[in-house]
Design a protein around this motif. Structure first.
Motif, short mmCIF file in Angstrom:
data_model
loop_
_atom_site.label_atom_id
_atom_site.label_comp_id
_atom_site.label_asym_id
_atom_site.label_seq_id
_atom_site.Cartn_x
_atom_site.Cartn_y
_atom_site.Cartn_z
N LEU A 623 0.79 -1.17 -0.02
CA LEU A 623 0.18 0.11 0.05
C LEU A 623 0.65 1.21 -0.02
O LEU A 623 1.83 1.32 0.51
CB LEU A 623 -0.84 0.10 1.40
N ARG A 624 0.44 2.47 -0.82
CA ARG A 624 0.98 3.54 -0.54
C ARG A 624 0.58 4.12 0.92
O ARG A 624 -0.13 4.08 1.39
CB ARG A 624 0.53 4.44 -1.81
N PRO A 625 1.81 4.84 1.28
CA PRO A 625 1.56 5.42 2.62
C PRO A 625 0.35 6.53 2.62
O PRO A 625 -0.26 6.31 3.81
CB PRO A 625 2.94 5.96 2.92
N ASP A 626 0.31 7.07 1.77
CA ASP A 626 -1.05 8.23 1.77
C ASP A 626 -2.35 7.38 1.73
O ASP A 626 -3.29 8.21 1.94
CB ASP A 626 -0.84 9.16 0.50
N ARG A 627 -2.37 6.03 1.62
CA ARG A 627 -3.70 5.64 1.98
C ARG A 627 -4.13 5.47 3.34
O ARG A 627 -5.04 5.01 3.54
CB ARG A 627 -3.88 4.15 1.38
N LEU A 628 -3.08 5.72 4.26
CA LEU A 628 -3.27 5.84 5.70
C LEU A 628 -3.12 6.93 6.37
O LEU A 628 -2.39 7.69 5.83
CB LEU A 628 -2.24 4.96 6.44
N LEU A 629 -4.20 7.32 7.12
CA LEU A 629 -4.50 8.57 7.89
C LEU A 629 -4.55 8.25 9.50
O LEU A 629 -5.38 7.52 9.81
CB LEU A 629 -5.55 9.64 7.29
N LEU A 630 -3.42 8.89 10.04
CA LEU A 630 -3.57 8.65 11.53
C LEU A 630 -4.35 9.87 12.25
O LEU A 630 -3.67 10.95 12.14
CB LEU A 630 -2.29 8.31 12.01
N GLU A 631 -5.07 9.51 13.21
CA GLU A 631 -5.75 10.49 13.94
C GLU A 631 -5.39 10.42 15.39
O GLU A 631 -5.14 9.37 16.22
CB GLU A 631 -7.39 10.50 13.74
N ILE A 632 -5.04 11.71 16.07
CA ILE A 632 -4.59 11.88 17.24
C ILE A 632 -5.33 13.00 17.94
O ILE A 632 -5.63 13.93 17.13
CB ILE A 632 -3.12 12.08 17.47
N THR A 633 -5.91 12.75 19.32
CA THR A 633 -6.54 13.81 19.86
C THR A 633 -5.68 14.99 20.16
O THR A 633 -4.46 14.81 20.77
CB THR A 633 -7.44 13.60 21.13
N GLU A 634 -6.15 16.46 20.05
CA GLU A 634 -5.64 17.59 20.75
C GLU A 634 -5.05 17.56 21.89
O GLU A 634 -3.79 17.94 22.23
CB GLU A 634 -6.61 18.73 20.57
N ASP A 635 -5.55 16.86 23.07
CA ASP A 635 -5.18 17.03 24.42
C ASP A 635 -3.94 16.16 24.53
O ASP A 635 -2.99 16.44 25.30
CB ASP A 635 -6.15 16.90 25.42
N LEU A 636 -3.86 14.81 23.80
CA LEU A 636 -2.80 14.17 23.83
C LEU A 636 -1.66 14.80 23.44
O LEU A 636 -0.37 14.51 23.59
CB LEU A 636 -3.16 12.77 23.27
N VAL A 656 2.75 8.76 5.35
CA VAL A 656 1.60 8.95 6.14
C VAL A 656 0.89 10.14 6.63
O VAL A 656 1.67 11.15 6.83
CB VAL A 656 1.70 7.91 7.32
N ARG A 657 -0.40 10.35 6.44
CA ARG A 657 -1.01 11.43 6.69
C ARG A 657 -1.58 11.67 8.21
O ARG A 657 -1.93 10.58 8.74
CB ARG A 657 -2.31 11.84 5.67
N ILE A 658 -1.57 12.74 8.80
CA ILE A 658 -1.74 13.03 10.17
C ILE A 658 -2.82 14.07 10.25
O ILE A 658 -3.03 15.09 9.58
CB ILE A 658 -0.55 13.68 11.03
N ALA A 659 -3.79 13.48 11.15
CA ALA A 659 -4.94 14.57 11.45
C ALA A 659 -4.98 14.56 13.02
O ALA A 659 -4.81 13.94 13.84
CB ALA A 659 -6.27 13.87 11.00
N VAL A 660 -5.50 15.93 13.35
CA VAL A 660 -5.83 16.15 14.52
C VAL A 660 -7.49 16.04 15.18
O VAL A 660 -8.19 16.72 14.46
CB VAL A 660 -5.52 17.68 15.00
N ASP A 661 -7.85 15.25 15.81
CA ASP A 661 -9.30 14.70 16.10
C ASP A 661 -9.90 15.69 17.17
O ASP A 661 -9.05 16.26 18.06
CB ASP A 661 -9.31 13.50 16.47
N ASP A 662 -11.09 15.97 17.24
CA ASP A 662 -11.84 16.54 18.30
C ASP A 662 -11.33 17.96 18.50
O ASP A 662 -11.08 18.31 19.71
CB ASP A 662 -11.69 15.70 19.47
N PHE A 663 -10.83 18.56 17.43
CA PHE A 663 -10.15 20.02 17.56
C PHE A 663 -11.16 20.91 18.33
O PHE A 663 -12.46 20.96 18.09
CB PHE A 663 -9.97 20.73 16.26
N GLY A 664 -10.49 21.74 19.33
CA GLY A 664 -11.30 22.48 19.90
C GLY A 664 -11.72 22.25 21.27
O GLY A 664 -12.32 23.16 22.13
N THR A 665 -11.65 20.97 21.64
CA THR A 665 -11.98 20.57 23.03
C THR A 665 -10.77 20.41 24.07
O THR A 665 -11.04 20.08 25.14
CB THR A 665 -12.62 19.02 23.00
N GLY A 666 -9.68 20.62 23.17
CA GLY A 666 -8.49 20.47 24.49
C GLY A 666 -7.84 21.83 25.13
O GLY A 666 -7.18 21.54 25.83
N TYR A 667 -8.50 22.81 24.93
CA TYR A 667 -8.13 23.94 25.61
C TYR A 667 -6.65 24.52 25.44
O TYR A 667 -6.06 24.92 26.18
CB TYR A 667 -8.69 23.95 27.02
#
Length: 785
Positions: A623-636, A656-667
């Protein structure tokens, strides 16, 4: 039935042989008893016949018992040869007296008697050859010490006799008569010492052999001291003693184990696993007392040089034995300490805590408290920094806990990252105060090679005798309280009966998720993400579910906390990654090209091996690396930004692509977004869902979209529940959306059919909404940005 008779026949033969041997002894004893009582006259021929019968029958008994007994008979055959040699010597002497009326000194019959002892010793050695190597060095020294002591004691009366014999002052026959009891006693000493070292079952029928040796030594001593006329051998009542001794030896020979044909010799059974220290000390002490007695006697009477040398060697052997005993005691003390000490932290271990509690709980009338303590997220330290750093952290934690102990309290490491304190406490207050003091001493970060590591500790408390009358009960209830503490802000909890049922249920659930993970019960459902610019679905988010065998499909809220408590989050993350990537491959075979998003846990952000594992998993599936997106929460992300940024940057550099999940809840500060290696920003559903009724929510989402686009990030909106929200997001310039209005999470094999049945192009969405079907959706990837 024939097999049973075949087995029983040698046993019956042995019984008949033993009866025959004792019949001969009984006949001889009856004759000499009658002769001694004056009932019958002393007739030399009859006495000789009785003697011959009493030695021939035991010899025949041995040969009869050995016939047909199979292999493995070397020891028994040597024993039978010894009996035969004794009988031959006796027959020679009797015949010589009957025929010639005198007995030469020394007699050729003495050769048979000497062979008797040599063959008997050989039989004993062969019988024990597989077990003599088991004799410990202390047992060997004790054996040598015993023999030296016996020789030293016997040399006191025999030394002058032997000296006079060598000078020609005494007949040599008398000297030989004195040597026989010495040999009897030495053989009995060897046998007793070996049996004491290896156990009473090591020598089959050893009691018969010892009894035979003791009867022989008694008879030989009585003859040597009371009957010096060798010509009267055939007529003396002491013949009964020799014949009884021979019969007892015969009993030992016929009881030696034999092995049936086709089998291997069975090893002797030991009664004790090791040489008893009580036996060792008593043996050494007895031999030493004997040696000292001889030396003391030497101060009052003249003793030969040989006697003094033997006594001196006995004392030397005792000194060696005492040194070995001292080393053994010192080694035992070290082993005892190791058994009760944790080898990493040098604290008492679980075994030591049990021993201490057993002594203390029964007598401490003031009451006790048990604090059970567990480091939170310790597995993440091990996974990210390595076990070496984890061990160092445990050592330093143990040192700080020791410094915080009150007087009389005991700290123990129970294993892993779990510690316990047993202290005197009249009620819960002192234990709670100590728990907060412990948390205070652990609040300061630990310096591990320049890296500051912060740890927290959950503490459960149980009280004696209120919550249990033994350590096991206290540990179980403190464990329940500790898991309750993990869910509280204070991280300290005192056991109450009300939480027992819930705590026990929770522990059972933790074990249940362990088993579920090994059985593959955790499955993935996939929720599509809609491109609001093109109406295409080119990506999905993988959401884990528990396919419980009884309760059915369970949401993440039902098990993620249990997974965290069990320390299995890293394993679950890797399982989810593998399933998600396998599903991407399966979709590709169906002509569906999708990107899959997977949530990363906090432990993944401190695992330096994570990027390499992800690369390997992608490469293994082609698989090409861009087929995977890893999500991590803002507070972590904000919790350990430096460590997380390094790992995420390595993943992003690999494609590999990276996303910030639940943005706006981590203060957290928005300025951090400038430096984070991310590609997407996911706006939390709490901002998206009220957009149609709350202008402030619209303003916040609009600002987030503008901020993300200003940082060249893709914006994803979560929680889209209706068409109006979807249209409003599109008007604000949001890039992607997901929610129940678009599609609920579904199993991977249902997704291709769902895609073919739904059309989300702007025109189709206006006409029919999410529920309509239309032409197949184009699934070509759109450029990021």
């Amino acid at each position: 039935m024939e097999r049973t008779h075949a087995v029983d026949r040698p046993a019956r033969r042995t019984v008949l042989a033993v009866i025959a041997a004792w019949v001969g002894v009984a006949f001889a004893a009856t004759y000499w008893g009658a002769m001694l009582a004056g009932i019958v006259p002393p007739v030399l021929a009859v006495a000789a016949l009785a003697t011959l019968l009493a030695v021939v029958l035991p010899t025949g008994a041995c040969l009869l018992a050995l016939a047909g007994r199979g292999r493995g008979l070397t020891a028994a055959r040597l024993g039978a040869a010894a009996v035969a040699s004794f009988a031959a010597g006796t027959i020679w002497n009797v015949v010589a007296v009957v025929v010639t009326g005198s007995l030469p000194v020394p007699s050729p019959g003495d050769l048979g008697f000497v062979l008797f002892y040599l063959l008997l010793l050989g039989a004993l050695g062969v019988h024990l050859r597989d077990h003599l190597g088991e004799l410990r060095s202390t047992a060997r020294i004790d054996l040598a010490n015993s023999l030296l002591a016996v020789l030293a004691v016997l040399s006191v009366p025999l030394g002058p006799v032997l000296h006079r014999a060598l000078d020609g002052a005494l007949p040599f026959g008398l000297v030989m008569a004195l040597l026989y009891p010495v040999i009897d006693l030495l053989l009995a000493t060897v046998l007793i010492a070996v049996v004491m070292a290896l156990g009473v079952r090591s020598v089959a029928g050893w009691g018969w052999l010892v009894a035979g040796m003791l009867v022989l030594v008694t008879t030989d001593v009585a003859f040597a001291l009371g009957h010096m006329d060798l010509d009267s051998l055939a007529g003396t009542i002491l013949q009964v003693g020799w014949l009884v001794g021979l019969a007892l030896v015969t009993m030992w020979v016929v009881r030696l184990p034999a092995v049936p044909d086709g089998a291997h010799p069975a090893p002797a059974l030991r009664e004790r696993p090791e040489y008893s220290e009580t036996v060792a000390s008593s043996t050494a002490a007895s031999a030493t007392v004997a040696g000292l007695a001889v030396l003391v006697a030497g101060t009052r009477v003249h003793l030969s040089t040989a006697t003094l040398v033997l006594a001196g060697l006995t004392i030397v052997a005792f000194g060696v034995r005492a040194q070995l005993a001292f080393r053994h005691l010192r080694r035992s003390a070290v082993l005892l300490r190791l058994v009760h000490t944790d080898d990493l932290t040098d604290l008492p271990n679980r075994r030591a805590l049990h021993a201490h509690a057993q002594r203390r709980l029964g007598r401490d009338v003031a009451g006790c408290a048990l604090l059970l303590m567990d480091l939170d997220r310790f597995k993440e330290v091990n996974d990210s920094l390595g076990h070496h750093m984890g061990d160092r952290l445990l050592i330093e934690v143990g040192a700080r806990l020791s410094a915080a102990l009150p007087g009389g309290a005991m700290l123990a490491r129970l294993g892993g990252d779990e510690f316990a304190i047993l202290m005197s406490a009249d009620g819960a207050r002192p234990a709670v105060d100590l728990a907060y003091r412990v948390r205070g001493v652990l609040a300061e970060p630990f310096d591990l090679d320049g890296m500051a590591v912060e740890v927290t500790m959950s503490i459960g408390i149980s009280l004696f005798p209120e919550h249990g009358d033994d350590l096991s009960s206290l540990l179980r209830r403190a464990d329940i309280a500790m898991y309750k503490a993990k869910g509280s802000s204070a991280l300290v909890h005192v056991y109450t009966p009300e939480i027992d049922a819930a705590g026990s249920e929770r522990l059972g659930r933790v074990q249940e998720v362990r088993v579920a993970l090994t059985r593959g019960e955790f499955v993935l459902h996939y929720q599509p993400k809609l491109d609001l610019h093109t109406g295409r679905v080119d990506g999905v988010e993988a959401l884990v579910r528990w396919q419980h065998p009884v309760a059915g499909l369970q949401p993440p809220a039902a098990f993620l906390e249990l997974i965290e408590d069990a320390g299995l989050m890293s394993q679950l993350t890797e399982t989810v990654l593998a399933q998600a990537l396998d599903q991407v491959v399966s979709w590709h075979l169906d002509g569906v090209d999708l990107t899959v998003a997977v949530n990363l846990s906090a432990s993944s952000l401190i695992d330096v091996q994570m990027p390499q594992r992800v690369r390997s998993m992608l490469a293994a599936r082609g698989l090409r690396p861009d087929r995977l997106l890893l999500e991590i929460t803002e507070d972590l992300l904000m919790a350990d930004r430096t460590q997380a940024c390094g790992i995420l940057a390595e993943l992003q550099d690999g494609g590999v692509r990276i996303a910030v999940d639940d943005f706006g809840t981590g203060y957290s500060s928005l300025a951090y977004l400038r430096d984070l290696p991310i590609d997407e920003l996911k706006i939390d559903r709490s901002f998206v869902m009220p957009m149609t009724t709350d202008e402030r929510a619209v303003a916040l989402v609009s600002a987030a979209v503008a901020l993300a686009h200003g940082l060249d990030l893709v914006v994803v909106a979560e929680g889209v529940e209706d068409e109006a929200t979807l249209t409003l997001l599109a008007d604000l310039g949001c890039d992607l959306a997901q929610g129940y209005h678009i599609a609920r999470p579904m199993p991977g094999d249902q997704l291709p059919g769902w895609l073919r049945a739904h059309d989300f192009t702007p025109g189709a969405r206006v006409r029919s909404g999410a529920g309509s079907s239309g032409a197949p959706v184009s699934r070509s990837p759109r450029p990021a940005g």
